[in-house]
Scaffold this motif. Structure first.
Motif, PDB file in Angstrom:
ATOM      1  N   LEU A 468       0.847  -1.144  -0.048  1.00 41.72           N
ATOM      2  CA  LEU A 468       0.066  -0.082  -0.049  1.00 41.72           C
ATOM      3  C   LEU A 468       0.963   1.351  -0.118  1.00 41.72           C
ATOM      4  O   LEU A 468       1.843   1.272   0.761  1.00 41.72           O
ATOM      5  CB  LEU A 468      -1.098  -0.024   1.230  1.00 41.72           C
ATOM      6  CG  LEU A 468      -1.986  -1.078   1.363  1.00 41.72           C
ATOM      7  CD1 LEU A 468      -2.548  -1.017   2.545  1.00 41.72           C
ATOM      8  CD2 LEU A 468      -2.887  -0.892   0.195  1.00 41.72           C
ATOM      9  N   ILE A 469       0.366   2.047  -0.782  1.00 44.25           N
ATOM     10  CA  ILE A 469       1.322   3.432  -0.869  1.00 44.25           C
ATOM     11  C   ILE A 469       0.277   4.727  -0.758  1.00 44.25           C
ATOM     12  O   ILE A 469      -1.174   4.227  -0.495  1.00 44.25           O
ATOM     13  CB  ILE A 469       2.126   3.766  -1.969  1.00 44.25           C
ATOM     14  CG1 ILE A 469       1.250   3.408  -3.460  1.00 44.25           C
ATOM     15  CG2 ILE A 469       3.111   2.526  -2.345  1.00 44.25           C
ATOM     16  CD1 ILE A 469       1.939   3.616  -4.662  1.00 44.25           C
ATOM     17  N   ALA A 470       0.417   5.745  -0.831  1.00 45.60           N
ATOM     18  CA  ALA A 470      -0.118   7.181  -0.931  1.00 45.60           C
ATOM     19  C   ALA A 470      -1.458   6.920  -1.740  1.00 45.60           C
ATOM     20  O   ALA A 470      -1.559   6.347  -2.853  1.00 45.60           O
ATOM     21  CB  ALA A 470       0.396   8.353  -0.999  1.00 45.60           C
ATOM     22  N   ALA A 471      -2.725   7.556  -1.353  1.00 46.77           N
ATOM     23  CA  ALA A 471      -3.999   7.698  -2.172  1.00 46.77           C
ATOM     24  C   ALA A 471      -3.801   8.368  -3.561  1.00 46.77           C
ATOM     25  O   ALA A 471      -2.513   8.909  -3.832  1.00 46.77           O
ATOM     26  CB  ALA A 471      -4.919   8.401  -1.451  1.00 46.77           C
ATOM     27  N   GLU A 472      -4.635   8.114  -4.380  1.00 45.92           N
ATOM     28  CA  GLU A 472      -4.577   8.300  -5.820  1.00 45.92           C
ATOM     29  C   GLU A 472      -4.208   9.968  -5.871  1.00 45.92           C
ATOM     30  O   GLU A 472      -3.402  10.402  -6.601  1.00 45.92           O
ATOM     31  CB  GLU A 472      -5.653   7.817  -6.476  1.00 45.92           C
ATOM     32  CG  GLU A 472      -5.867   8.415  -7.924  1.00 45.92           C
ATOM     33  CD  GLU A 472      -6.658   9.856  -8.020  1.00 45.92           C
ATOM     34  OE1 GLU A 472      -6.826  10.308  -9.037  1.00 45.92           O
ATOM     35  OE2 GLU A 472      -7.182  10.158  -6.861  1.00 45.92           O
ATOM     36  N   ARG A 473      -5.110  10.629  -5.138  1.00 45.10           N
ATOM     37  CA  ARG A 473      -5.033  12.086  -5.200  1.00 45.10           C
ATOM     38  C   ARG A 473      -3.756  12.509  -4.854  1.00 45.10           C
ATOM     39  O   ARG A 473      -3.060  13.446  -5.244  1.00 45.10           O
ATOM     40  CB  ARG A 473      -6.132  12.525  -4.120  1.00 45.10           C
ATOM     41  CG  ARG A 473      -6.218  14.112  -4.060  1.00 45.10           C
ATOM     42  CD  ARG A 473      -7.371  14.581  -3.302  1.00 45.10           C
ATOM     43  NE  ARG A 473      -7.397  16.007  -2.944  1.00 45.10           N
ATOM     44  CZ  ARG A 473      -8.676  16.607  -3.286  1.00 45.10           C
ATOM     45  NH1 ARG A 473      -9.563  15.931  -3.955  1.00 45.10           N
ATOM     46  NH2 ARG A 473      -8.679  17.851  -3.180  1.00 45.10           N
ATOM     47  N   ASP A 474      -3.104  12.008  -3.668  1.00 43.29           N
ATOM     48  CA  ASP A 474      -1.973  12.356  -3.220  1.00 43.29           C
ATOM     49  C   ASP A 474      -0.832  12.177  -3.991  1.00 43.29           C
ATOM     50  O   ASP A 474       0.227  13.028  -4.262  1.00 43.29           O
ATOM     51  CB  ASP A 474      -1.414  11.814  -1.973  1.00 43.29           C
ATOM     52  CG  ASP A 474      -2.457  12.264  -0.844  1.00 43.29           C
ATOM     53  OD1 ASP A 474      -3.047  13.388  -0.810  1.00 43.29           O
ATOM     54  OD2 ASP A 474      -2.709  11.355   0.153  1.00 43.29           O
ATOM     55  N   HIS A 477      -0.722  14.707  -6.880  1.00 45.02           N
ATOM     56  CA  HIS A 477      -0.123  15.932  -6.395  1.00 45.02           C
ATOM     57  C   HIS A 477       1.429  15.887  -6.486  1.00 45.02           C
ATOM     58  O   HIS A 477       2.070  16.744  -6.626  1.00 45.02           O
ATOM     59  CB  HIS A 477      -0.771  16.430  -4.986  1.00 45.02           C
ATOM     60  CG  HIS A 477      -2.193  17.107  -5.205  1.00 45.02           C
ATOM     61  ND1 HIS A 477      -2.374  18.188  -5.731  1.00 45.02           N
ATOM     62  CD2 HIS A 477      -3.388  16.676  -4.981  1.00 45.02           C
ATOM     63  CE1 HIS A 477      -3.543  18.700  -5.778  1.00 45.02           C
ATOM     64  NE2 HIS A 477      -4.235  17.565  -5.387  1.00 45.02           N
ATOM     65  N   MET A 478       1.825  14.830  -5.931  1.00 49.18           N
ATOM     66  CA  MET A 478       3.100  14.523  -5.545  1.00 49.18           C
ATOM     67  C   MET A 478       4.046  14.539  -6.949  1.00 49.18           C
ATOM     68  O   MET A 478       5.014  15.376  -7.161  1.00 49.18           O
ATOM     69  CB  MET A 478       3.583  13.247  -4.727  1.00 49.18           C
ATOM     70  CG  MET A 478       3.271  13.324  -3.053  1.00 49.18           C
ATOM     71  SD  MET A 478       3.747  12.139  -2.212  1.00 49.18           S
ATOM     72  CE  MET A 478       2.909  10.714  -3.071  1.00 49.18           C
ATOM     73  N   CYS A 479       3.287  13.845  -7.864  1.00 47.35           N
ATOM     74  CA  CYS A 479       4.019  13.651  -9.188  1.00 47.35           C
ATOM     75  C   CYS A 479       3.981  15.268  -9.852  1.00 47.35           C
ATOM     76  O   CYS A 479       4.956  15.505 -10.479  1.00 47.35           O
ATOM     77  CB  CYS A 479       3.408  12.738  -9.939  1.00 47.35           C
ATOM     78  SG  CYS A 479       3.727  11.034  -9.610  1.00 47.35           S
ATOM     79  N   PRO A 832      -2.860  17.924 -11.555  1.00 48.81           N
ATOM     80  CA  PRO A 832      -3.516  16.829 -11.339  1.00 48.81           C
ATOM     81  C   PRO A 832      -4.959  17.132 -11.761  1.00 48.81           C
ATOM     82  O   PRO A 832      -5.594  18.113 -11.571  1.00 48.81           O
ATOM     83  CB  PRO A 832      -3.443  16.627  -9.872  1.00 48.81           C
ATOM     84  CG  PRO A 832      -2.979  17.912  -9.162  1.00 48.81           C
ATOM     85  CD  PRO A 832      -2.536  18.682 -10.366  1.00 48.81           C
ATOM     86  N   SER A 833      -5.687  15.979 -12.155  1.00 48.57           N
ATOM     87  CA  SER A 833      -7.077  16.225 -12.584  1.00 48.57           C
ATOM     88  C   SER A 833      -7.988  14.979 -12.323  1.00 48.57           C
ATOM     89  O   SER A 833      -7.451  13.903 -12.085  1.00 48.57           O
ATOM     90  CB  SER A 833      -7.036  16.420 -14.059  1.00 48.57           C
ATOM     91  OG  SER A 833      -6.640  15.234 -14.869  1.00 48.57           O
ATOM     92  N   ARG A 834      -9.260  15.250 -11.859  1.00 44.37           N
ATOM     93  CA  ARG A 834     -10.153  14.161 -11.414  1.00 44.37           C
ATOM     94  C   ARG A 834     -11.639  14.519 -12.036  1.00 44.37           C
ATOM     95  O   ARG A 834     -11.910  15.665 -11.914  1.00 44.37           O
ATOM     96  CB  ARG A 834     -10.230  14.072  -9.743  1.00 44.37           C
ATOM     97  CG  ARG A 834     -11.269  13.028  -9.248  1.00 44.37           C
ATOM     98  CD  ARG A 834     -11.176  12.840  -7.813  1.00 44.37           C
ATOM     99  NE  ARG A 834     -11.250  14.233  -7.128  1.00 44.37           N
ATOM    100  CZ  ARG A 834     -12.682  14.975  -7.099  1.00 44.37           C
ATOM    101  NH1 ARG A 834     -13.559  14.262  -7.282  1.00 44.37           N
ATOM    102  NH2 ARG A 834     -12.524  15.887  -6.467  1.00 44.37           N
ATOM    103  N   ALA A 835     -12.345  13.749 -12.467  1.00 45.28           N
ATOM    104  CA  ALA A 835     -13.790  13.921 -12.940  1.00 45.28           C
ATOM    105  C   ALA A 835     -14.650  14.022 -11.784  1.00 45.28           C
ATOM    106  O   ALA A 835     -14.661  13.111 -10.821  1.00 45.28           O
ATOM    107  CB  ALA A 835     -14.213  12.977 -13.893  1.00 45.28           C
TER     108      ALA A 835
END
Length: 836
Positions: A468-474, A477-479, A832-835
């Motif tokens: 397990l690693i950071a959430a998708e949203r994080d 943002h990190m990338c 970063p983008s999310r629908a």
């Protein structure tokens, strides 16, 4: 008798028209009203009413059916209008636009594009907008108010399509035009529609703070009051949007989510609220339950949603996606502690069943030429994420991870690039593909984003592991933070001393890799990274191992958009075999003469790379080398490079966000308008096996979860025959870029795989104190672990004298020949983008 019959028909027609004018007063039930309008339209057509009355009734009925999500009935009414040659062009345009809006909700996105572009009157710039731009008068007899309304609806449809496809820059332009038209009309419903699209766009960009600022503007609050006078549910719609934005903002700020959650509960439990709004609130509550580990909240929310099923068929994209999403939420509830015995088994059985329908319906959508982005929004990317979590929870990392991979592998066969590569091939097989990718001590690293936690799946000859690693949203943002910090560092010094860059790398190191994954990487000869497309670009090359070395210096790293594509390209490269050193064939297109005028907003600086520099490069490559520079560096040699092992391009990058594949590069052409090279031109020719692009931003494209790379420049070269593309998503300084690419291509021509050559070249530069930030933003895409030449004596590292001369050249080149695209444009593209 004929006269009596005619009189009777005319009398019936007058009665039907009179009834139609009063129909809204006679029906309070929305569905009954829509059905009565449809019956009235059929009767009017049978009695021979004028086309305007028939189309008016059909449009009215279709829009009512659409609001009720009765899509089949709505489609019949809109398509009826399109069958009438006597219908006015305004009505035809309205029908096309309403069909597009309806099909956007159903995810039939290829048809949406067709309807939005098929009318000669409704184009990228509707007629009324073109007149505004040219400050010309409308033609006699034109109803400008009607045209403005149609244009506003057209921009609304375009904005919604672009948001769905993950192209926020195009969506922003469409929303801005829609807002302008809505403000001009002053119509409350049009203004609300524009505001709603603005909210969707901001939530897509994870910009909840800005969304709340828009919602709190005095102009917005005035609009709500005006809208409430014609729509009794306006305040509830406003409250639902606000609660969603407030809650999503708490996930970033750490603020108390209770007020937003409470408001969503009030909307869900309000019997007077529209059912669709209550279901939307319940779905959001289920996601809150996932975020907080509250299985009871998830189950309660799911219970409400299942009690109010949508009208969308399970055979449709929307219906199949929703079914799988709800089953994924059931799995999320079942994995929480304290669940009932057997609940996880039952939830996984339901999810795997609905997953089949989910993949099947999206295969139909994947016929689109551009990247599919089938996992863009939370209801899509959570499906494979929760399936993976459920199997691993039940059966452990090895067995459960492999079971989940089988389903994810099926999902990876859906996409614009996959649909072309596998059009005439048997269905890819997971075990066969993993065997192909795990040869000779190599492994696979798959990133599967998740809402609360993401998964890193590693596969090698020893089995499957999951961390397990950071959430998708994080991760997004990190990338993005790393990409933006690296771009700034390249522009400033191209060194690693930037505090922002160090901070971004430290966070990625800590939260983007797990200890077991690090241990695997230490023992692998090479790695294929799958899924970094979902988070922008995961810069494994720049991260450090336990010994302090960057992975990009010691490990052959290859990126690919999916498991089946990675394996297919590797198989294709192996089938072609290796060229002998003496027959290795290369093409270099270097420093094209720039256009003198007209093609770009700002004149392009010439790339002042001396001819002697390219001659030295040619001498270091094995076999035959064809070199074209200046006015000879044109498109024709590139399109004819299909029989070669290597094609190297050193050129300015360019970008056009209005294109499905936005990135391109500039070669010489007689006409300034023809100097930019785009994906369509690349795909019309034959590409070399390895294509190396010393081109700024060549890897840039929309960041879309689940996109299999179809909208990228690399995919176009792959479809033209390339096995591997070496490129970057950042800016490059010319002198340093030429040094790196010369060494990489020389090693490739002497038997190194592209990924191994890149690692070796970076390692040499690091040991000599010449490594630069941009070196670690260049990466291999496709089949980077497969060599294309027989092994031979590799070229020796550059001598000290050569290094000194190169340092002087770098200093000269950095001053006037930087391959620099706009930093602001880069920052925008990498957001970063999310629908929603």
């Amino acid at each position: 008798m004929a006269r009596l019959a005619r009189a009777s028909t005319e009398g019936e027609l007058l009665q039907a028209l009179a009834a139609l004018s009063e129909v809204e007063e006679r029906f309070t039930d929305a569905l009954a009203l829509a059905r009565e309008l449809a019956r009235a339209r059929e009767k009017l057509a049978r009695l021979g009413a004028d086309p305007e009355s028939c189309t008016w009734a059909a449009m009215w009925a279709g829009m009512r059916f659409n609001e009720l999500r009765e899509f089949g009935a709505a489609r019949r009414e809109f398509e009826f209008v399109l069958t009438l040659p006597e219908a006015s062009r305004e009505r035809m345009a309205e029908a096309q636009i309403e069909l597009a809006l309806m099909l956007t909700q159903q995810q039939e996105l290829a048809a949406v594009d067709d309807y939005l572009a098929s009318s000669e009157w409704i184009t990228r710039e509707p007629a009324v907008v073109r007149r505004w731009s040219a400050a010309t008068q409308s033609a006699p007899g034109e109803d400008v108010a009607v045209q403005e309304t149609i244009a506003q609806r057209w921009f609304s449809a375009r904005a919604q399509l672009e948001i769905q496809m993950g192209r926020p820059d195009r969506a922003a332009a469409a929303v801005a035009r829609q807002e302008k038209l809505a403000e001009a009309s002053g119509d409350a419903l049009e203004l609300w529609d524009a505001l709603d699209n603005r909210m969707r766009l901001m939530l897509t960009l994870d910009d909840e703070a800005e969304a709340l600022r828009w919602l709190d503007r005095p102009r917005t609050l005035e609009l709500i009051e005006v809208l409430a006078s014609v729509d009794p549910d306006a305040r509830l719609k406003f409250a639902a949007r606000r609660a969603t934005a407030e809650y999503e903002l708490t996930r970033t700020t750490g603020a108390d989510p209770a007020p937003a959650k409470r408001r969503l509960l009030e909307i869900r439990d309000d019997p007077g609220a529209p059912t669709a709004l209550r279901v939307e609130a319940a779905t959001r509550l289920a996601l809150i339950g996932c975020d907080t580990g509250d299985a009871q909240l998830i189950r309660a929310a799911l219970g409400f949603v299942r009690e109010h099923p949508p009208t969308a068929s399970s055979e449709s994209v929307v219906g199949a996606t929703l079914a799988a999403f709800l089953d994924a939420l059931e799995v999320a509830a079942a994995v929480e502690p304290g669940g009932e015995p057997g609940a996880l088994d039952a939830a996984l059985a339901r999810l795997t069943h609905s997953f089949t329908g989910f993949v099947g319906t999206w295969k139909r959508v994947s016929a689109r030429r551009i990247g599919l982005a089938y996992l863009r929004s939370s209801d899509r990317y959570m499906i494979p994420s929760e399936l993976l979590r459920g199997f691993v929870t039940r059966d452990g990392p090895d067995v459960g991870g492999r079971e989940a991979l089988a389903w994810i592998h099926r999902l990876h066969t859906v996409g614009g690039l996959a649909s072309v590569l596998f059009a005439d091939a048997p269905e890819p097989e997971l075990e066969r593909d993993l065997d192909e990718l795990c040869r000779d001590g190599a492994g696979v690293l798959l990133i599967q984003p998740g809402r609360t936690l993401s998964h890193l799946v590693t596969v090698d000859a020893s089995g499957v592991d999951v961390e397990l690693i950071a959430a998708e949203r994080d991760l997004l943002h990190m990338c993005a933070a790393f990409s933006n910090a690296a771009a700034n560092a390249i522009h400033e010094s191209n060194e690693w001393s930037s505090p922002a860059l160090a901070s971004a790398l430290a966070e990625l190191d800590q939260r983007g890799l797990g200890p077991r994954t690090r241990a695997k990487l230490d023992h692998w000869s090479g790695v294929t990274v799958i899924g970094d497309e979902s988070v922008g670009h995961f810069p494994l090359d720049a991260l450090r191992n336990a010994a302090g070395a960057r992975w990009g210096d010691v490990l052959a790293i290859n990126y690919s958009p999916s498991l089946p594509i990675a394996a297919e390209l590797a198989r294709r490269a192996r089938r072609r075999g290796r060229a002998a050193a003496e027959s290795f064939d290369s093409l270099i297109l270097g420093a094209p003469a720039p256009p003198s005028h007209g093609a770009f907003d700002e004149p392009l600086e010439p790339l002042r790379i001396p001819q002697a520099r390219f001659d030295a490069w040619r001498a270091r490559l094995a076999g035959r080398v064809e070199l074209h520079t200046g006015v000879e560096a044109a498109l024709e040699p590139l399109l004819a490079s299909g029989e070669r092992e290597l094609a190297q391009i050193v050129a300015h990058g360019t970008s056009d966000p209005q294109r499905n594949s936005p990135s391109g590069f500039v070669l010489h052409a007689e006409s300034a308008a023809d100097c930019a090279v785009w994906s369509t031109q690349i795909e019309s020719g034959r590409a070399a096996r390895v294509v190396a692009l010393a081109v700024c931003g060549a890897a840039n494209r929309p960041v879309s979860r689940g996109d299999d790379g179809r909208s990228g420049l690399a995919a176009s070269f792959v479809l033209a025959g390339a096995d591997c593309v070496i490129h970057t998503d950042t800016d490059l300084l010319a002198g340093s870029a030429v040094d790196l690419f010369e060494r990489v291509t020389s090693l490739v021509s002497h038997g190194h795989s592209p990924a191994r050559a890149l690692a070796a070249a970076r390692g040499e530069r690091e040991r000599a104190g010449r490594a630069r930030v941009q070196d670690y933003l260049v990466h291999c895409w496709g089949a980077g672990l497969i060599a294309v030449a027989e092994s031979s004596a590799a070229p020796e590292p550059a001598s000290a004298a050569t290094s000194s001369r190169r340092s002087l050249w770098i200093a000269i080149a950095a001053g006037g020949a930087a391959l620099l695209m706009s930093l602001a444009a880069l920052v925008w593209r990498r957001r970063p983008s999310r629908a929603s």
